[in-house]
Design a protein around this motif. Structure first.
Motif, PDB file in Angstrom:
ATOM      1  N   LYS A  25      60.353   1.093 -33.918  1.00  0.00           N
ATOM      2  CA  LYS A  25      61.015   1.138 -32.612  1.00  0.00           C
ATOM      3  C   LYS A  25      61.706  -0.192 -32.295  1.00  0.00           C
ATOM      4  O   LYS A  25      62.831  -0.212 -31.796  1.00  0.00           O
ATOM      5  N   PHE A  26      61.029  -1.301 -32.587  1.00  0.00           N
ATOM      6  CA  PHE A  26      61.586  -2.619 -32.297  1.00  0.00           C
ATOM      7  C   PHE A  26      62.861  -2.856 -33.094  1.00  0.00           C
ATOM      8  O   PHE A  26      63.861  -3.324 -32.551  1.00  0.00           O
ATOM      9  N   ASN A  27      62.832  -2.556 -34.398  1.00  0.00           N
ATOM     10  CA  ASN A  27      64.018  -2.764 -35.227  1.00  0.00           C
ATOM     11  C   ASN A  27      65.171  -1.872 -34.788  1.00  0.00           C
ATOM     12  O   ASN A  27      66.329  -2.299 -34.817  1.00  0.00           O
ATOM     13  N   THR A  28      64.864  -0.646 -34.346  1.00  0.00           N
ATOM     14  CA  THR A  28      65.907   0.249 -33.852  1.00  0.00           C
ATOM     15  C   THR A  28      66.535  -0.301 -32.582  1.00  0.00           C
ATOM     16  O   THR A  28      67.763  -0.351 -32.445  1.00  0.00           O
ATOM     17  N   VAL A  29      65.706  -0.720 -31.643  1.00  0.00           N
ATOM     18  CA  VAL A  29      66.210  -1.270 -30.383  1.00  0.00           C
ATOM     19  C   VAL A  29      67.009  -2.548 -30.647  1.00  0.00           C
ATOM     20  O   VAL A  29      68.088  -2.747 -30.067  1.00  0.00           O
ATOM     21  N   LEU A  30      66.504  -3.381 -31.533  1.00  0.00           N
ATOM     22  CA  LEU A  30      67.202  -4.627 -31.849  1.00  0.00           C
ATOM     23  C   LEU A  30      68.566  -4.351 -32.476  1.00  0.00           C
ATOM     24  O   LEU A  30      69.551  -5.007 -32.142  1.00  0.00           O
ATOM     25  N   TRP A  31      68.629  -3.365 -33.353  1.00  0.00           N
ATOM     26  CA  TRP A  31      69.917  -3.018 -33.960  1.00  0.00           C
ATOM     27  C   TRP A  31      70.900  -2.522 -32.896  1.00  0.00           C
ATOM     28  O   TRP A  31      72.060  -2.910 -32.892  1.00  0.00           O
ATOM     29  N   PHE A  32      70.413  -1.643 -31.997  1.00  0.00           N
ATOM     30  CA  PHE A  32      71.301  -1.132 -30.951  1.00  0.00           C
ATOM     31  C   PHE A  32      71.771  -2.240 -30.014  1.00  0.00           C
ATOM     32  O   PHE A  32      72.923  -2.229 -29.568  1.00  0.00           O
ATOM     33  N   LEU A  33      70.894  -3.201 -29.707  1.00  0.00           N
ATOM     34  CA  LEU A  33      71.271  -4.268 -28.790  1.00  0.00           C
ATOM     35  C   LEU A  33      72.205  -5.296 -29.419  1.00  0.00           C
ATOM     36  O   LEU A  33      72.871  -6.039 -28.699  1.00  0.00           O
ATOM     37  N   THR A  34      72.254  -5.359 -30.725  1.00  0.00           N
ATOM     38  CA  THR A  34      73.123  -6.336 -31.377  1.00  0.00           C
ATOM     39  C   THR A  34      74.308  -5.637 -32.045  1.00  0.00           C
ATOM     40  O   THR A  34      75.399  -5.598 -31.493  1.00  0.00           O
ATOM     41  N   ALA A  35      74.077  -5.088 -33.205  1.00  0.00           N
ATOM     42  CA  ALA A  35      75.179  -4.485 -33.973  1.00  0.00           C
ATOM     43  C   ALA A  35      75.729  -3.240 -33.292  1.00  0.00           C
ATOM     44  O   ALA A  35      76.949  -3.030 -33.268  1.00  0.00           O
ATOM     45  N   GLY A  36      74.859  -2.414 -32.741  1.00  0.00           N
ATOM     46  CA  GLY A  36      75.317  -1.185 -32.094  1.00  0.00           C
ATOM     47  C   GLY A  36      76.242  -1.455 -30.920  1.00  0.00           C
ATOM     48  O   GLY A  36      77.283  -0.814 -30.769  1.00  0.00           O
ATOM     49  N   VAL A  37      75.873  -2.420 -30.081  1.00  0.00           N
ATOM     50  CA  VAL A  37      76.711  -2.767 -28.926  1.00  0.00           C
ATOM     51  C   VAL A  37      78.030  -3.367 -29.399  1.00  0.00           C
ATOM     52  O   VAL A  37      79.084  -3.077 -28.830  1.00  0.00           O
ATOM     53  N   GLN A  38      77.998  -4.186 -30.454  1.00  0.00           N
ATOM     54  CA  GLN A  38      79.243  -4.755 -30.985  1.00  0.00           C
ATOM     55  C   GLN A  38      80.163  -3.657 -31.505  1.00  0.00           C
ATOM     56  O   GLN A  38      81.372  -3.689 -31.261  1.00  0.00           O
ATOM     57  N   PHE A  39      79.602  -2.687 -32.234  1.00  0.00           N
ATOM     58  CA  PHE A  39      80.423  -1.568 -32.709  1.00  0.00           C
ATOM     59  C   PHE A  39      81.013  -0.792 -31.537  1.00  0.00           C
ATOM     60  O   PHE A  39      82.182  -0.430 -31.554  1.00  0.00           O
TER      61      PHE A  39
END
Length: 193
Positions: free
Chosen positions: A102-116
């Motif tokens: 869950k943490f890695n998923t949220v972290l990805w969305f907050l960084t790379a996902g938001v940038q995309f």
């Protein structure tokens, strides 16, 4: 907040997380998560470990031949404690695996996902416009893929921000390593004398 500052902030946060390290952040946040949601399990685990250590110490001090009844009782107690500890450890291990995912998923969305998402949402918008003729025929590349000609697109601005932040990181690390290796002024005087 303007688009230019928002994109820079997103890239900076992403780079900051990569500098710190995802595993370090995971350990820090997981420790907080355990204290909030699994404090009773962790307390039981610590208590059980100390009880098992005390029982093992007593078991080692008891003769199996001379005091068999006491030794057998202690042995059963240690075995039961180890079985209970194994259950608690597996419960905490599954909680850690679930939390890590869950943490890695949220972290990805907050960084790379938001940038995309920002890059996609503002793909046809100009972050800022350049004065005419500054880059000559390369002006079209700065607006690549869909921004108006003569402007800088979100994707190019993200790449530029990332590059500047990485260069800044390298400079800071180099200055820090020089400061560590350079003697302090009082040491310089001692060496001169």
């Amino acid at each position: 907040m303007s688009l230019i500052v928002a994109i820079f902030a997103l890239v900076f946060i992403t780079e900051l997380i990569s500098w710190i390290g995802k595993s370090v952040l995971l350990e820090f946040v997981y420790a907080i998560y355990l204290r909030i949601f699994y404090s009773s399990v962790v307390t039981r685990q610590r208590k059980l470990k100390s009880e098992i250590l005390v029982a093992k110490k007593e078991l080692l001090q008891t003769s199996a031949q001379d005091q068999f009844a006491k030794w057998a009782k202690l042995r059963r107690s240690v075995d039961k404690g180890l079985a209970d500890l194994e259950k608690l450890n597996s419960e905490l291990s599954s909680a850690r695996t679930s939390f890590s995912l869950k943490f890695n998923t949220v972290l990805w969305f907050l960084t790379a996902g938001v940038q995309f998402f920002v890059g996609w949402w503002y793909r046809k918008s100009a972050v800022f416009y350049l004065p005419p003729g500054w880059f000559g025929p390369l002006t079209w590349w700065l607006s690549f893929p869909f921004a108006p000609t003569g402007s800088v697109s979100c994707g190019v601005w993200q790449m530029a921000c990332r590059r500047v932040i990485k260069v800044g990181e390298r400079v800071v690390k180099e200055l820090a390593s020089r400061a560590e290796s350079e003697p302090v002024p009082s040491e310089r005087k001692e060496k001169a004398e």
